[in-house]
Design an enzyme around this catalytic site. Sequence first.
Site, PDB file in Angstrom:
ATOM      1  N   LYS A   1       0.834  -1.221   0.000  1.00  0.00           N
ATOM      2  CA  LYS A   1       0.000   0.000   0.000  1.00  0.00           C
ATOM      3  C   LYS A   1       0.866   1.267   0.000  1.00  0.00           C
ATOM      4  CE  LYS A   1      -2.320  -1.019   3.782  1.00  0.00           C
ATOM      5  NZ  LYS A   1      -1.774  -2.357   4.119  1.00  0.00           N
TER       6      LYS A   1
ATOM      7  N   ARG B   1      -9.462   0.724   8.805  1.00  0.00           N
ATOM      8  CA  ARG B   1      -8.987  -0.628   9.107  1.00  0.00           C
ATOM      9  C   ARG B   1     -10.038  -1.445   9.852  1.00  0.00           C
ATOM     10  NH1 ARG B   1      -3.197   0.433   8.931  1.00  0.00           N
ATOM     11  NH2 ARG B   1      -2.007  -1.480   9.143  1.00  0.00           N
TER      12      ARG B   1
ATOM     13  N   ARG C   1      11.702  -6.069   4.453  1.00  0.00           N
ATOM     14  CA  ARG C   1      11.463  -4.640   4.212  1.00  0.00           C
ATOM     15  C   ARG C   1      12.286  -3.774   5.171  1.00  0.00           C
ATOM     16  NH1 ARG C   1       5.439  -2.344   3.802  1.00  0.00           N
ATOM     17  NH2 ARG C   1       5.292  -2.567   6.047  1.00  0.00           N
TER      18      ARG C   1
ATOM     19  N   ARG D   1      11.466  -1.688  10.856  1.00  0.00           N
ATOM     20  CA  ARG D   1      10.438  -1.170  11.766  1.00  0.00           C
ATOM     21  C   ARG D   1      10.274  -2.077  12.985  1.00  0.00           C
ATOM     22  NH1 ARG D   1       5.355   0.182   7.912  1.00  0.00           N
ATOM     23  NH2 ARG D   1       4.329  -0.863   9.642  1.00  0.00           N
TER      24      ARG D   1
ATOM     25  N   ARG E   1      -0.095  -8.880  13.318  1.00  0.00           N
ATOM     26  CA  ARG E   1      -0.670  -7.933  12.353  1.00  0.00           C
ATOM     27  C   ARG E   1      -1.497  -8.659  11.289  1.00  0.00           C
ATOM     28  NH1 ARG E   1       4.336  -4.884  10.305  1.00  0.00           N
ATOM     29  NH2 ARG E   1       2.921  -3.681   9.012  1.00  0.00           N
TER      30      ARG E   1
HETATM   31  P1  AMP Z   1       0.875   0.526   8.771  1.00  0.00           P
HETATM   32  O1  AMP Z   1       2.059   1.374   8.556  1.00  0.00           O
HETATM   33  O2  AMP Z   1      -0.332   0.983   8.001  1.00  0.00           O
HETATM   34  O3  AMP Z   1       1.150  -0.948   8.591  1.00  0.00           O
HETATM   35  O4  AMP Z   1       0.449   0.710  10.321  1.00  0.00           O
HETATM   36  C1  AMP Z   1       1.334   0.351  11.366  1.00  0.00           C
HETATM   37  C2  AMP Z   1       0.569   0.207  12.658  1.00  0.00           C
HETATM   38  O5  AMP Z   1      -0.062   1.463  13.001  1.00  0.00           O
HETATM   39  C3  AMP Z   1      -0.570  -0.798  12.641  1.00  0.00           C
HETATM   40  O6  AMP Z   1      -0.122  -2.109  12.878  1.00  0.00           O
HETATM   41  C4  AMP Z   1      -1.453  -0.269  13.774  1.00  0.00           C
HETATM   42  O7  AMP Z   1      -0.914  -0.575  15.046  1.00  0.00           O
HETATM   43  C5  AMP Z   1      -1.335   1.247  13.594  1.00  0.00           C
HETATM   44  N1  AMP Z   1      -2.375   1.765  12.681  1.00  0.00           N
HETATM   45  C6  AMP Z   1      -2.183   2.350  11.467  1.00  0.00           C
HETATM   46  N2  AMP Z   1      -3.346   2.714  10.911  1.00  0.00           N
HETATM   47  C7  AMP Z   1      -4.311   2.346  11.796  1.00  0.00           C
HETATM   48  C8  AMP Z   1      -5.732   2.431  11.791  1.00  0.00           C
HETATM   49  N3  AMP Z   1      -6.397   2.957  10.760  1.00  0.00           N
HETATM   50  N4  AMP Z   1      -6.395   1.939  12.873  1.00  0.00           N
HETATM   51  C9  AMP Z   1      -5.750   1.416  13.926  1.00  0.00           C
HETATM   52  N5  AMP Z   1      -4.411   1.292  13.985  1.00  0.00           N
HETATM   53  C10 AMP Z   1      -3.688   1.752  12.933  1.00  0.00           C
END
Ligand code: AMP
Length: 215
Positions: A13, A88, A127, A162, A173
Amino acid sequence: MRIILLGSPGVGKGTIAKLLSQHDNSVQISTGDILRSAIKEGTELGRKAKKYMGEGGLVPDSRIWEIIEKRLMEPDGRKGFILDGFPRTISQANQLKEILKKLNITLDYVINLEAPLNVILERLTTRRTCSNQNCQEIYNIRNNPPAEGNKCKKCGQTVVQRDDETQEAIAERIKVYNEKTAPLVGYYEKEKLLVNVESLKADETFAEIKALKIQ
Ligand code: AMP
């Protein structure tokens, strides 16, 4: 364009959102990037989010909502936006629907990026991400490594793994995605907004989305 990018962690994404945003100047709104910046800056939001993120869980909807509401109101979003990592949950999708209605904005599409689980797991473990909050360029140690000494090719800052890309956090996740986020595919299918796009090679995925000719 006004789109949502859906899909499992590691499906690409962030990479596709960056390409689309460079293509037509729509803003990439990544809740994950915003939360990671808040953690680095040590803000209250960052302190609250850190625990959930480190364990691979979701940050509570109320916190996410504060971010999104503020971000969508900013003027740069008028040209268009690419939502990356939001919504999400079904409840986040319902909240988004309400605010878009209030702002008189209609979504063009919800693009559901798809890749097999083995590809996703391989991507997540290999990554690496630029630690500069304003850059966050994505690398892969197998097929797109950073420059010598783990430096970002774009901004020269250090490229890191990360915190939520440990084996345990990745497993959590994926589980959370299957339970809480995957139902959004059916949700947006019903809304007649869903388009499934294979996400194996970034340039091909980007070309397929461009071919939808979104204004
Ligand atoms: P991402 O970079 O999109 O994979 O997000 C990393 C982490 O941020 C996720 O595993 C969640 O802990 C948190 N996170 C990001 N976006 C959301 C969301 N829309 N709702 C809840 N937690 C989020």
